[in-house]
Design a protein around this motif. Structure first.
Motif, short mmCIF file in Angstrom:
data_model
loop_
_atom_site.label_atom_id
_atom_site.label_comp_id
_atom_site.label_asym_id
_atom_site.label_seq_id
_atom_site.Cartn_x
_atom_site.Cartn_y
_atom_site.Cartn_z
N CYS A 9 0.80 -1.11 0.07
CA CYS A 9 0.20 -0.04 0.05
C CYS A 9 0.84 1.16 0.05
N ASN A 10 2.31 1.17 0.23
CA ASN A 10 3.17 2.36 0.38
C ASN A 10 3.34 2.62 -1.21
N GLU A 11 3.12 4.21 -1.14
CA GLU A 11 3.39 4.94 -2.51
C GLU A 11 4.94 4.98 -2.58
N THR A 12 5.52 4.44 -3.85
CA THR A 12 7.07 4.64 -3.95
C THR A 12 7.03 6.12 -4.51
N VAL A 13 8.05 6.91 -3.79
CA VAL A 13 8.51 8.08 -4.56
C VAL A 13 9.82 7.87 -5.36
N LYS A 14 9.76 8.60 -6.44
CA LYS A 14 10.91 8.35 -7.47
C LYS A 14 11.50 9.70 -7.87
N LEU A 15 12.51 9.96 -8.32
CA LEU A 15 13.19 11.06 -8.91
C LEU A 15 12.49 11.26 -10.48
N ASN A 16 12.33 12.54 -10.74
CA ASN A 16 11.81 12.86 -11.93
C ASN A 16 13.02 12.76 -13.03
N ASP A 17 13.07 12.38 -14.06
CA ASP A 17 14.38 12.34 -14.86
C ASP A 17 15.16 13.48 -14.93
N ARG A 18 14.83 14.56 -14.87
CA ARG A 18 15.67 15.93 -14.78
C ARG A 18 16.33 16.17 -13.61
N ALA A 19 15.50 15.54 -12.52
CA ALA A 19 15.94 15.68 -10.74
C ALA A 19 17.25 14.99 -10.72
N HIS A 20 17.61 13.86 -11.40
CA HIS A 20 18.77 13.19 -11.21
C HIS A 20 20.02 14.18 -11.17
N THR A 21 20.29 15.27 -11.82
CA THR A 21 21.31 16.05 -12.05
C THR A 21 21.23 17.13 -10.59
N ILE A 22 20.57 17.17 -9.99
CA ILE A 22 20.41 18.23 -8.69
C ILE A 22 21.50 17.59 -7.75
N GLU A 23 22.38 18.53 -7.16
CA GLU A 23 23.38 18.22 -6.05
C GLU A 23 22.89 18.94 -4.78
N PHE A 24 23.35 18.36 -3.69
CA PHE A 24 22.83 19.08 -2.51
C PHE A 24 24.45 19.92 -2.13
N LEU A 84 12.72 16.82 -2.46
CA LEU A 84 13.45 18.07 -2.68
C LEU A 84 14.21 18.29 -3.97
N MET A 85 14.67 17.22 -4.34
CA MET A 85 15.26 17.37 -5.54
C MET A 85 14.19 17.49 -6.83
N ASN A 86 13.20 16.68 -6.80
CA ASN A 86 12.07 17.02 -7.95
C ASN A 86 11.60 18.50 -7.64
N GLU A 87 11.33 19.14 -6.51
CA GLU A 87 10.88 20.57 -6.38
C GLU A 87 11.77 21.44 -6.99
N ALA A 88 13.14 21.21 -6.59
CA ALA A 88 14.19 22.06 -7.08
C ALA A 88 14.33 22.23 -8.67
N ARG A 89 14.20 20.99 -9.22
CA ARG A 89 14.24 20.80 -10.42
C ARG A 89 13.04 21.68 -11.39
N LYS A 90 12.01 21.54 -10.57
CA LYS A 90 10.66 22.08 -11.10
C LYS A 90 11.00 23.95 -11.18
#
Length: 123
Positions: free
Chosen positions: A15-30, A71-77
């Protein structure tokens, strides 16, 4: 009895929802606060980000928490290339995110700032 317990456990996992990175969010650095303090002049602030994780979500990316992925997904958006995270806050809640002081599950929230940086951290 064991079969019923196993089926219930499988039901909770599926029942858990799996949260994944959007394609372009893979390039985000912390960024770290130390790096930001020394090299912040190479970055332009894009804006604040705030994300929440509930017990019904699980990470779909090895090495990243649900909060990190969001965070990475939102940053990319918003057009950021880097994210400076702040400490997260946790509180008791139900699996769906409803506040419940009696629950053993926890929800969490994290704030961050998105940046557009001209260079990567390693340069």
């Amino acid at each position: 009895m064991r079969i019923a317990a196993a089926l219930i456990a499988v039901g909770f996992v599926t029942c858990n929802e799996t949260v994944k990175l959007n394609d372009r969010a893979h390039t985000i650095e912390f960024l770290t606060h130390e790096y930001s303090g020394k090299h912040g002049y190479k970055c332009e602030e894009v804006g604040p980000i705030e994300v929440t994780a509930i017990p019904g979500e699980s990470s779909g990316e090895k090495g990243f928490s649900v909060l990190d992925i969001k965070l990475m997904n939102e940053a990319r958006k918003m057009g950021a290339t880097h994210v400076l995270r702040f400490p997260s806050r946790e509180w008791p809640c139900d699996k769906d995110g409803t506040d419940n002081p009696e629950s053993t599950r926890t929800c969490s929230k994290m704030g961050a700032t998105g940046y557009m940086c001209m260079v990567g951290r390693g340069t």
